[in-house]
Design an enzyme around this catalytic site. Structure first.
Site, mmCIF file in Angstrom:
data_model
loop_
_atom_site.group_PDB
_atom_site.id
_atom_site.type_symbol
_atom_site.label_atom_id
_atom_site.label_comp_id
_atom_site.label_asym_id
_atom_site.label_seq_id
_atom_site.Cartn_x
_atom_site.Cartn_y
_atom_site.Cartn_z
ATOM 1 N N LYS A 12 0.847 -1.208 0.000
ATOM 2 C CA LYS A 12 0.000 0.000 0.000
ATOM 3 C C LYS A 12 0.871 1.243 0.000
ATOM 4 C CE LYS A 12 0.800 1.497 4.411
ATOM 5 N NZ LYS A 12 1.623 2.628 4.719
ATOM 6 N N ASP A 138 -2.414 -2.110 10.662
ATOM 7 C CA ASP A 138 -2.636 -2.047 9.206
ATOM 8 C C ASP A 138 -3.172 -3.356 8.614
ATOM 9 O OD1 ASP A 138 -1.829 0.556 8.914
ATOM 10 O OD2 ASP A 138 0.184 0.072 8.180
#
Ligand code: ATP
Length: 298
Positions: A12, A138
Site C-alpha cells: 500500500k 494495518d
C-alpha cells in the site's frame, strides 16, 4: 480440500497521512488515505501432515518463524481452531522491507485469508479483519484493500470509491528508517496548520473521481521528520516532479517515495532516471505499478 495455495500480498501507499494527536497511551491517532498498489509479495502455503508452522523467505534480513508477521498470523488461527496439521509458508518478497508499504502486514493478511481457505474455517472477511488487528493496526486494511480512509490508530476503516487510476513510480532509497523512531520524533503540537494534509478534501476529490484533486492534496506529516534526516527522500521527490509527475510523496513512515503520473512514457523515463541517479546509489528499488482495487476473494 486444497493442499496448496498461491497468494499475492499487495503493498500500500498513503495518498495522505495526518497525525491528529498523541494519545495518553502513547499511540498516535492518525487519519490516512490508504491505496493498494499492484506491487506484491508472492506467498505459497502448503498443508503438512506433521504439525507446526514453518516460514521461509528469499531475503536474509527478513526473520523466519515467530519474528515473521506471517508466522504469527498462521499461529493465531491454528491456535483458535485447534488445527493439528502443519503449514509451510514460503514468502517471496518484492515489496521493499521496512519502507512504509506495509509489507509485513500484507503478508500477515494474506496468510489469514490463506488459512481460512486451506482449512475451510468459514470466516467472513469482517471476521478475518477483527482477528488481523491483533497482529497490527494495518492488517485489517490489507485484508480489505482498495482505497480507504483509515482512522484511530489505523484500525477504523471507511471504504472509499477506487481512487482515479494512474501510473505509480515507487522508489526506495538506500536508507532505512524505523517507524517507531519517526513517530517518536514527531511533535504533533509543534506542527503548523498548513503542515497537516487536507484529508477531508482528498476524500471529496476521490468521491468526485478527480485525479487533479488528489494530487493537489498529497501530504504526509511524517515528512517533517524524515526529510531533514534523509535529504535523499526530498531528492527523489524532486526527480519525480522534474520527470512530469502530477505529484510525489513519501509513503507511511518512509523512506519509500511514490510519484503519480498520467503519462506512462514519462513514468517509464522516471524509473530509468531514478535507477541511474548518483551512479545508481540514490535508490535501492524502483518499480512501476498502478493502483490496485480488486477486493480479496475469500
Ligand atoms: P508499515 O508501512 O506498516 O510501517 P513497513 O513497510 O515500514 O510497514 P515492514 O516491511 O512490514 O515495514 O517491515 C518491518 C519489520 O518487520 C522488518 O524490519 C522485518 O524485520 C519485520 N517483518 C516481520 N515479518 C515480515 C514480513 N513478512 N515481511 C517483511 N518484514 C517483516
Amino acid at each position: 480440500m486444497t493442499d496448496r495455495l498461491e497468494l499475492k500480498a499487495y503493498g500500500k501507499i498513503n495518498l495522505g497521512l495526518d497525525v491528529v494527536r498523541k494519545r495518553e497511551d502513547g499511540y498516535h491517532e492518525v487519519r490516512m488515505i490508504m491505496q493498494t498498489v499492484g506491487l506484491h509479495d508472492r506467498i505459497v502455503m502448503e498443508r503438512q501432515k506433521e504439525s507446526g508452522i514453518r516460514t521461509e523467505t528469499n531475503l536474509p534480513y527478513v526473520p523466519d518463524g515467530e519474528g515473521n508477521l506471517a508466522y504469527r498470523a498462521a499461529r493465531l488461527l491454528a491456535d483458535e481452531f485447534d488445527i493439528d496439521e502443519g503449514v509451510r509458508i514460503i514468502i517471496r518478497k518484492r515489496i521493499p522491507v521496512a519502507a512504509g508499504m506495509a509489507g509485513g502486514s500484507t503478508d500477515a493478511a494474506a496468510v489469514l485469508v490463506g488459512m481460512n481457505r486451506l482449512f475451510s474455517l468459514g470466516l467472513s472477511r469482517r471476521e478475518l479483519m477483527n482477528r488481523g488487528v491483533k497482529l497490527g493496526a494495518d492488517v485489517p486494511y490489507c485484508i480489505l484493500r482498495g482505497t480507504a480512509l483509515s482512522e484511530g490508530i489505523g484500525e477504523i476503516l471507511s471504504e472509499l470509491n477506487p481512487a482515479p487510476q494512474c501510473h505509480v513510480v515507487l522508489a526506495k532509497p538506500q536508507v532505512s528508517v524505523s517507524t517507531k523512531t519517526v513517530y517518536g520524533k514527531l511533535r504533533v503540537s509543534e506542527l503548523r496548520p498548513e503542515q497537516h494534509p487536507d484529508i477531508d478534501g482528498m476524500v471529496e476529490a476521490i468521491r468526485e473521481g478527480s485525479l487533479e484533486g488528489v494530487t493537489a492534496r498529497l501530504g504526509n506529516v511524517l515528512e517533517t521528520v524524515t526529510i531533514p534526516d534523509h535529504p535523499e527522500i526530498g531528492t527523489i521527490k524532486e526527480i519525480l516532479m522534474d520527470q512530469g509527475a502530477e505529484g510525489a510523496l513519501m509513503s507511511g513512515s518512509g523512506p519509500t517515495v511514490f510519484g503519480l503520473f498520467k503519462d506512462m512514457e514519462a513514468a517509464e523515463r522516471a524509473v530509468e532516471v531514478l535507477k541511474q541517479a548518483d551512479g545508481g546509489r540514490l535508490t535501492r528499488q524502483v518499480y512501476l505499478t498502478r493502483f490496485f482495487n480488486k477486493k480479496t476473494a475469500r
